[in-house]
Motif scaffolding. Sequence first.
Motif, mmCIF file in Angstrom:
data_model
loop_
_atom_site.group_PDB
_atom_site.id
_atom_site.type_symbol
_atom_site.label_atom_id
_atom_site.label_comp_id
_atom_site.label_asym_id
_atom_site.label_seq_id
_atom_site.Cartn_x
_atom_site.Cartn_y
_atom_site.Cartn_z
ATOM 1 N N PRO A 116 19.729 11.624 39.373
ATOM 2 C CA PRO A 116 20.599 12.278 38.397
ATOM 3 C C PRO A 116 19.799 12.716 37.178
ATOM 4 C CG PRO A 116 20.820 9.902 38.207
ATOM 5 C CD PRO A 116 19.913 10.156 39.371
ATOM 6 N N PRO A 117 20.240 13.764 36.504
ATOM 7 C CA PRO A 117 19.515 14.217 35.315
ATOM 8 C C PRO A 117 19.722 13.247 34.158
ATOM 9 C CG PRO A 117 21.552 15.442 35.542
ATOM 10 C CD PRO A 117 21.432 14.597 36.779
ATOM 11 N N HIS A 118 18.848 13.318 33.177
ATOM 12 C CA HIS A 118 19.012 12.521 31.956
ATOM 13 C C HIS A 118 19.992 13.262 31.048
ATOM 14 C CE1 HIS A 118 15.861 9.835 33.149
ATOM 15 N NE2 HIS A 118 14.968 10.804 33.193
ATOM 16 N N VAL A 119 21.134 12.638 30.778
ATOM 17 C CA VAL A 119 22.207 13.270 30.008
ATOM 18 C C VAL A 119 22.516 12.439 28.771
ATOM 19 C CG1 VAL A 119 24.616 14.027 30.021
ATOM 20 C CG2 VAL A 119 23.232 14.224 32.099
ATOM 21 N N ARG A 120 22.620 13.112 27.627
ATOM 22 C CA ARG A 120 23.052 12.437 26.408
ATOM 23 C C ARG A 120 24.286 13.169 25.878
ATOM 24 N NH1 ARG A 120 18.848 10.391 22.015
ATOM 25 N NH2 ARG A 120 18.262 12.577 21.744
ATOM 26 N N GLY A 121 25.289 12.393 25.491
ATOM 27 C CA GLY A 121 26.526 12.985 25.000
ATOM 28 C C GLY A 121 27.660 12.771 25.981
ATOM 29 N N ASN A 122 28.769 13.426 25.712
ATOM 30 C CA ASN A 122 29.971 13.317 26.540
ATOM 31 C C ASN A 122 29.716 13.927 27.922
ATOM 32 O OD1 ASN A 122 32.529 13.350 27.660
ATOM 33 N ND2 ASN A 122 33.309 14.950 26.306
ATOM 34 N N PRO A 123 29.764 13.125 28.985
ATOM 35 C CA PRO A 123 29.497 13.675 30.321
ATOM 36 C C PRO A 123 30.482 14.750 30.734
ATOM 37 C CG PRO A 123 30.386 11.448 30.468
ATOM 38 C CD PRO A 123 30.075 11.687 29.041
ATOM 39 N N ASN A 124 31.660 14.789 30.082
ATOM 40 C CA ASN A 124 32.673 15.793 30.390
ATOM 41 C C ASN A 124 32.731 16.908 29.350
ATOM 42 O OD1 ASN A 124 33.649 14.344 32.731
ATOM 43 N ND2 ASN A 124 34.629 12.909 31.315
ATOM 44 N N ALA A 125 31.681 17.046 28.555
ATOM 45 C CA ALA A 125 31.648 18.063 27.511
ATOM 46 C C ALA A 125 31.787 19.465 28.102
ATOM 47 C CB ALA A 125 30.340 17.967 26.729
ATOM 48 N N ILE A 126 32.384 20.365 27.337
ATOM 49 C CA ILE A 126 32.600 21.726 27.834
ATOM 50 C C ILE A 126 31.342 22.593 27.722
ATOM 51 C CG2 ILE A 126 35.066 21.691 27.369
ATOM 52 C CD1 ILE A 126 34.584 23.205 24.801
ATOM 53 N N VAL A 127 30.352 22.099 26.964
ATOM 54 C CA VAL A 127 29.089 22.839 26.832
ATOM 55 C C VAL A 127 27.917 21.936 27.206
ATOM 56 C CG1 VAL A 127 27.560 24.138 25.309
ATOM 57 C CG2 VAL A 127 30.040 24.274 24.985
ATOM 58 N N THR A 128 27.039 22.473 28.026
ATOM 59 C CA THR A 128 25.831 21.759 28.423
ATOM 60 C C THR A 128 24.602 22.532 27.959
ATOM 61 O OG1 THR A 128 26.885 20.849 30.410
ATOM 62 C CG2 THR A 128 24.470 20.871 30.360
ATOM 63 N N VAL A 129 23.763 21.869 27.172
ATOM 64 C CA VAL A 129 22.463 22.423 26.811
ATOM 65 C C VAL A 129 21.421 21.716 27.672
ATOM 66 C CG1 VAL A 129 20.668 22.592 25.043
ATOM 67 C CG2 VAL A 129 23.045 23.078 24.451
ATOM 68 N N GLU A 130 20.704 22.473 28.455
ATOM 69 C CA GLU A 130 19.655 21.926 29.302
ATOM 70 C C GLU A 130 18.310 22.338 28.705
ATOM 71 O OE1 GLU A 130 18.415 21.740 34.058
ATOM 72 O OE2 GLU A 130 20.039 23.050 33.375
ATOM 73 N N GLU A 131 17.558 21.345 28.272
ATOM 74 C CA GLU A 131 16.255 21.602 27.653
ATOM 75 C C GLU A 131 15.127 21.291 28.626
ATOM 76 O OE1 GLU A 131 13.327 20.061 24.020
ATOM 77 O OE2 GLU A 131 15.206 19.003 24.427
ATOM 78 N N PHE A 132 14.136 22.172 28.655
ATOM 79 C CA PHE A 132 12.904 21.939 29.409
ATOM 80 C C PHE A 132 11.827 21.696 28.369
ATOM 81 C CE2 PHE A 132 15.760 24.124 32.117
ATOM 82 C CZ PHE A 132 15.449 23.738 33.423
ATOM 83 N N GLY A 133 11.315 20.460 28.306
ATOM 84 C CA GLY A 133 10.431 20.097 27.213
ATOM 85 C C GLY A 133 9.137 19.430 27.629
ATOM 86 N N ASP A 134 8.233 19.413 26.675
ATOM 87 C CA ASP A 134 6.895 18.829 26.811
ATOM 88 C C ASP A 134 6.721 17.936 25.591
ATOM 89 O OD1 ASP A 134 4.120 18.543 26.062
ATOM 90 O OD2 ASP A 134 3.571 20.195 27.379
ATOM 91 N N PHE A 135 6.466 16.644 25.800
ATOM 92 C CA PHE A 135 6.406 15.710 24.675
ATOM 93 C C PHE A 135 5.223 15.947 23.746
ATOM 94 C CE2 PHE A 135 9.100 13.289 27.664
ATOM 95 C CZ PHE A 135 10.186 13.079 26.832
ATOM 96 N N GLN A 136 4.201 16.663 24.215
ATOM 97 C CA GLN A 136 3.056 16.959 23.354
ATOM 98 C C GLN A 136 3.197 18.308 22.653
ATOM 99 O OE1 GLN A 136 -0.786 16.489 25.263
ATOM 100 N NE2 GLN A 136 -1.913 17.138 23.463
ATOM 101 N N CYS A 137 4.140 19.121 23.072
ATOM 102 C CA CYS A 137 4.318 20.465 22.530
ATOM 103 C C CYS A 137 4.758 20.413 21.064
ATOM 104 C CB CYS A 137 5.364 21.197 23.365
ATOM 105 S SG CYS A 137 6.032 22.683 22.620
ATOM 106 N N PRO A 138 4.000 21.021 20.147
ATOM 107 C CA PRO A 138 4.382 21.012 18.735
ATOM 108 C C PRO A 138 5.748 21.662 18.480
ATOM 109 C CG PRO A 138 2.088 21.681 18.973
ATOM 110 C CD PRO A 138 2.677 21.674 20.348
ATOM 111 N N SER A 139 6.042 22.750 19.199
ATOM 112 C CA SER A 139 7.337 23.409 19.017
ATOM 113 C C SER A 139 8.482 22.489 19.449
ATOM 114 C CB SER A 139 7.387 24.709 19.831
ATOM 115 O OG SER A 139 6.488 25.662 19.307
ATOM 116 N N CYS A 140 8.270 21.729 20.516
ATOM 117 C CA CYS A 140 9.287 20.768 20.963
ATOM 118 C C CYS A 140 9.492 19.685 19.912
ATOM 119 C CB CYS A 140 8.882 20.123 22.287
ATOM 120 S SG CYS A 140 8.796 21.239 23.689
ATOM 121 N N GLY A 141 8.369 19.234 19.335
ATOM 122 C CA GLY A 141 8.459 18.222 18.294
ATOM 123 C C GLY A 141 9.225 18.719 17.080
#
Length: 223
Positions: free
Chosen positions: A50-75
Amino acid sequence: MKRLLPFAIIIIVLVGAVAAGWVVLRSSRDRGATPTPTPNPGGEAKGAEPPHVRGNPNAIVTVEEFGDFQCPSCGSYYPELKKMETEFGDKLKVIFRELPLLPMHEHALMAAQAAEAAGVQGKFWEMHDLLYENQTKWVEQKDLVPVFADYAKQIGINPDQFMKDLSGETVAQRIFQDGKRAHSLGFKGTPSFLVNGKEAKDEQWKPDGLRQMIRDAIAAPGK
């Protein structure tokens, strides 16, 4: 050798996904511009389940982020996303996908392993937050194992199990599957976002643009 094989496969897939665009990324994404993705005609991969989900699992909006923990922009984007989670409350849930940019970010894969190893013990988001909040510190270290082992202790997970999972197949497969999904969508840069399946492009990629996409999704007919 067998234990190293999954990570060798990850590296091959991720390097293949970003190699064509990494020069562009260095000159554009780190300045806030968004490169144009090249979708995979083979279809959209699902990513780790299963994906890592934070927030209301039944929320009407889903933001899916593709991230890199070393990426300065992500930070830099991390606190903005945290604000959005508070602003939109139960109407928003966030999914995180691993997209370590190799070879551009030499520590990105191990950081992804640390987050996923914590996730095996149910503490993915706690490790996720520590990695971004301390990004400027750990990226300067040569040996990350003791650093991430200390983070594991801080979030209260079994350190021995964490070290075992760090190089385990479960972690390798999750990173591999997220990488396949990113590649299938044509994402070569981080952070990249989908809002209810729609890509955040150009000005939409910026925090104010992403907020507007979320508002529009909330206001969409039937929501």
